[in-house]
Write a protein that holds these residues in place. Structure first.
Motif, PDB file in Angstrom:
ATOM      1  N   GLU A  91       4.428   0.012   4.770  1.00 12.52           N
ATOM      2  CA  GLU A  91       3.772   0.009   3.459  1.00 12.52           C
ATOM      3  C   GLU A  91       2.278  -0.270   3.608  1.00 12.52           C
ATOM      4  O   GLU A  91       1.457   0.383   2.961  1.00 12.52           O
ATOM      5  N   PHE A  92       1.920  -1.221   4.465  1.00 11.51           N
ATOM      6  CA  PHE A  92       0.510  -1.534   4.691  1.00 11.51           C
ATOM      7  C   PHE A  92      -0.218  -0.320   5.260  1.00 11.51           C
ATOM      8  O   PHE A  92      -1.301   0.030   4.813  1.00 11.51           O
ATOM      9  N   ILE A  93       0.397   0.345   6.244  1.00 11.24           N
ATOM     10  CA  ILE A  93      -0.228   1.520   6.858  1.00 11.24           C
ATOM     11  C   ILE A  93      -0.411   2.634   5.828  1.00 11.24           C
ATOM     12  O   ILE A  93      -1.456   3.279   5.772  1.00 11.24           O
ATOM     13  N   ALA A  94       0.608   2.848   4.990  1.00 11.71           N
ATOM     14  CA  ALA A  94       0.519   3.896   3.972  1.00 11.71           C
ATOM     15  C   ALA A  94      -0.598   3.599   2.967  1.00 11.71           C
ATOM     16  O   ALA A  94      -1.358   4.497   2.588  1.00 11.71           O
ATOM     17  N   LEU A  95      -0.701   2.347   2.550  1.00  7.55           N
ATOM     18  CA  LEU A  95      -1.774   1.983   1.610  1.00  7.55           C
ATOM     19  C   LEU A  95      -3.142   2.022   2.281  1.00  7.55           C
ATOM     20  O   LEU A  95      -4.133   2.402   1.658  1.00  7.55           O
ATOM     21  N   LEU A  96      -3.191   1.666   3.560  1.00  6.86           N
ATOM     22  CA  LEU A  96      -4.445   1.758   4.302  1.00  6.86           C
ATOM     23  C   LEU A  96      -4.875   3.220   4.419  1.00  6.86           C
ATOM     24  O   LEU A  96      -6.058   3.548   4.264  1.00  6.86           O
ATOM     25  N   ALA A  97      -3.914   4.110   4.653  1.00  6.11           N
ATOM     26  CA  ALA A  97      -4.222   5.545   4.699  1.00  6.11           C
ATOM     27  C   ALA A  97      -4.786   6.008   3.359  1.00  6.11           C
ATOM     28  O   ALA A  97      -5.754   6.780   3.309  1.00  6.11           O
ATOM     29  N   THR A  98      -4.207   5.523   2.272  1.00  3.87           N
ATOM     30  CA  THR A  98      -4.679   5.881   0.930  1.00  3.87           C
ATOM     31  C   THR A  98      -6.103   5.383   0.713  1.00  3.87           C
ATOM     32  O   THR A  98      -6.962   6.120   0.227  1.00  3.87           O
ATOM     33  N   ALA A  99      -6.356   4.134   1.086  1.00  3.94           N
ATOM     34  CA  ALA A  99      -7.709   3.579   0.932  1.00  3.94           C
ATOM     35  C   ALA A  99      -8.705   4.352   1.785  1.00  3.94           C
ATOM     36  O   ALA A  99      -9.818   4.646   1.343  1.00  3.94           O
ATOM     37  N   MET A 100      -8.309   4.694   3.010  1.00 10.33           N
ATOM     38  CA  MET A 100      -9.187   5.471   3.892  1.00 10.33           C
ATOM     39  C   MET A 100      -9.479   6.849   3.284  1.00 10.33           C
ATOM     40  O   MET A 100     -10.591   7.360   3.387  1.00 10.33           O
ATOM     41  N   GLU A 101      -8.480   7.424   2.652  1.00 10.81           N
ATOM     42  CA  GLU A 101      -8.665   8.735   2.020  1.00 10.81           C
ATOM     43  C   GLU A 101      -9.653   8.655   0.865  1.00 10.81           C
ATOM     44  O   GLU A 101     -10.445   9.574   0.652  1.00 10.81           O
TER      45      GLU A 101
END
Length: 167
Positions: A91-101
């Motif tokens: 979940e953290f990685i997925a949200l980090l990917a979203t923030a990076m996007e």
């Protein structure tokens, strides 16, 4: 189902409560940012005056992304990019990917790939993260198309969801 006003009142009650933790208040600020409410001053205060956990930095970066403050989001994301990704939960990685996007980082696709490869890729909790990532991706390139398969708790029969442009 909650109305926008009920959500606003809920998030504001967390923000104004002396009994709530810093992490809870930052989550509330992210929620208020998602509603389009102007709480950037409060977010800046927490980010500047407190020692934030990695999760606090992530949600603060997501809130900055909602406000369109890419510089502040990027500053926090640079700190998070030093983390060992294999030690983070999906979940953290997925949200980090979203923030990076949201800031146009090329790391977003790498992180999203890691989230999808995880052992939890078929769990329902990632459906929200998929929608958030798709929204962020489409916001950066209106001609893009993003698809994924969803089956939250078996409610859908492995429906393929495709989003195009800013839909």
């Amino acid at each position: 189902q909650f109305s926008k006003n009920e959500l606003r009142e809920y998030f504001e009650s967390i923000l104004n409560s002396p009994e709530k933790t810093l992490s809870e208040k930052i989550l509330a600020l992210y929620g208020l940012a998602g509603l389009g409410d102007a709480y950037l001053t409060e977010l800046n205060y927490f980010v500047s005056n407190f020692d934030l956990s990695d999760e606090d930095k992530l949600y603060s970066a997501l809130a900055y992304g909602e406000y369109g403050d890419e510089a502040s989001a990027t500053e926090l994301l640079l700190e998070l990019s030093a983390l060992e990704y294999d030690e983070l939960d999906t979940e953290f990685i997925a949200l980090l990917a979203t923030a990076m996007e949201t800031v146009g980082s090329t790391q977003s696709e790498v992180l999203w790939g890691l989230a999808l490869e995880s052992e939890y890729e078929n769990d329902e909790f990632i459906l929200l993260e998929k929608l958030l990532y798709a929204e962020a991706r489409l916001a950066r390139g209106a001609q893009s198309e993003v698809s994924f398969v969803a089956n939250p708790s078996g409610l859908l029969d492995n429906e393929k969801i495709t989003l195009t442009g800013n839909e």
